[in-house]
Design an enzyme around this catalytic site. Structure first.
Site, PDB file in Angstrom:
ATOM      1  N   GLU A  49      36.320 -14.438   0.867  1.00  0.00           N
ATOM      2  CA  GLU A  49      34.950 -13.982   0.661  1.00  0.00           C
ATOM      3  C   GLU A  49      34.986 -12.793  -0.287  1.00  0.00           C
ATOM      4  O   GLU A  49      35.669 -11.805  -0.021  1.00  0.00           O
ATOM      5  CB  GLU A  49      34.321 -13.542   1.987  1.00  0.00           C
ATOM      6  CG  GLU A  49      33.400 -14.556   2.612  1.00  0.00           C
ATOM      7  CD  GLU A  49      32.604 -13.945   3.757  1.00  0.00           C
ATOM      8  OE1 GLU A  49      31.568 -13.310   3.482  1.00  0.00           O
ATOM      9  OE2 GLU A  49      33.022 -14.084   4.913  1.00  0.00           O
ATOM     10  N   ASP A  60      25.688  -4.841   6.220  1.00  0.00           N
ATOM     11  CA  ASP A  60      27.032  -4.266   6.174  1.00  0.00           C
ATOM     12  C   ASP A  60      27.124  -2.940   6.901  1.00  0.00           C
ATOM     13  O   ASP A  60      26.219  -2.104   6.840  1.00  0.00           O
ATOM     14  CB  ASP A  60      27.472  -4.074   4.714  1.00  0.00           C
ATOM     15  CG  ASP A  60      27.658  -5.391   3.995  1.00  0.00           C
ATOM     16  OD1 ASP A  60      28.221  -6.307   4.624  1.00  0.00           O
ATOM     17  OD2 ASP A  60      27.241  -5.513   2.837  1.00  0.00           O
TER      18      ASP A  60
END
Length: 264
Positions: A49, A60
């Protein structure tokens, strides 16, 4: 490289659990990102990724947010990220999955974005802020360019929504192990052990589990619970940003090898 779906199919036939490390493109710098892709691939990553740095990364946690901020402060752009993918993807066994927020896609135009990333060699996409209700146009564009759009299932999702996401997701289903943002945690949420069988009842697609996996023991636990893939982000990003670029790359290599051994 093979597509995400094909790669998972071959892993399943071999009885293997996929290792899916995440790194933020451009942190600590673009050259290190390019080297990291090769090192992760050699260390046993089955997919990689690659996060496109974004100014408002809602999904995040602090480690990846800080990495994105550092990359953006150096002026890292999507075009630079894709140039790296273009150069290295043919040297890798692991397909590259681009992790990006929706705004850059919308800004460039959905079809134009998909054409651009597919031409660079990207094989799959994760768009954490793309709701299912707005995903059809993106899904159609991704499919037309040979890209797998991987959708996320939250632990709080009701059964009907889980079924709809599982049906629409391509490549694999990204099961979020905890509520909240990404980030290494000291233990894997036990609820994942309950969610995996629930997902199995509605789909035969591969299931990758992410958000919060920080060490080999947790990765092994997820495999034992039945995960087809283990996604490790913040713990990799943190190591890559520690010390000099060479020290960070060495730490990532050792960590990735230990994760691969744990789920072998």
């Amino acid at each position: 490289m093979t597509s995400v779906s094909e790669r998972f199919r071959s892993l399943k036939q071999a009885g293997q659990c996929a290792l899916i490390p995440f790194i933020t493109a451009g942190d600590p710098d673009l050259e290190t990102t390019e080297q990291a892709l090769k090192i992760l691939d050699a260390a046993g990553a089955d997919f990689i990724e690659l996060g496109v740095p974004y100014s408002d990364p809602l999904a995040d946690g602090p480690t990846i947010q800080a990495a994105a901020t550092r990359a953006l402060s150096r002026g890292v752009t999507l075009e630079q990220v894709l140039a790296i993918v273009q150069r290295v993807h043919g040297q890798l066994t692991a397909p590259i999955i681009l992790f990006t927020y929706y705004n850059p896609i919308f800004y460039r135009g959905i079809d134009a974005f998909m054409a651009q990333v597919a031409a660079a060699g990207v094989k799959g996409l994760v768009i954490p802020d793309l709701p299912l209700e707005e995903s059809q146009m993106v899904l159609d564009a991704a499919t037309s360019h040979g890209l797998d759009l991987i959708l996320l299932v939250a632990p709080t999702s009701p059964t009907e929504r889980i079924e709809a996401i599982a049906k629409a997701s391509q490549g694999f289903i990204y099961l979020v192990s905890v509520t909240g943002v990404t980030g290494a945690r000291t233990s894997v949420a036990s609820r994942v052990g309950e969610l995996l069988p629930k997902l199995r009842q509605v789909t035969d697609k591969p299931i990758g589990v992410g958000f919060g996996v920080s060490d080999p023991a947790q990765a092994r636990q997820l495999k034992e619970w039945g995960a087809d893939g283990v996604i490790v982000g913040s713990a990799v990003v943190k190591r890559l940003a520690t010390g000099t670029p060479a020290e960070g790359l060495a730490a990532v290599k050792e960590f990735c090898e230990s994760l691969k051994e744990a789920i072998a």
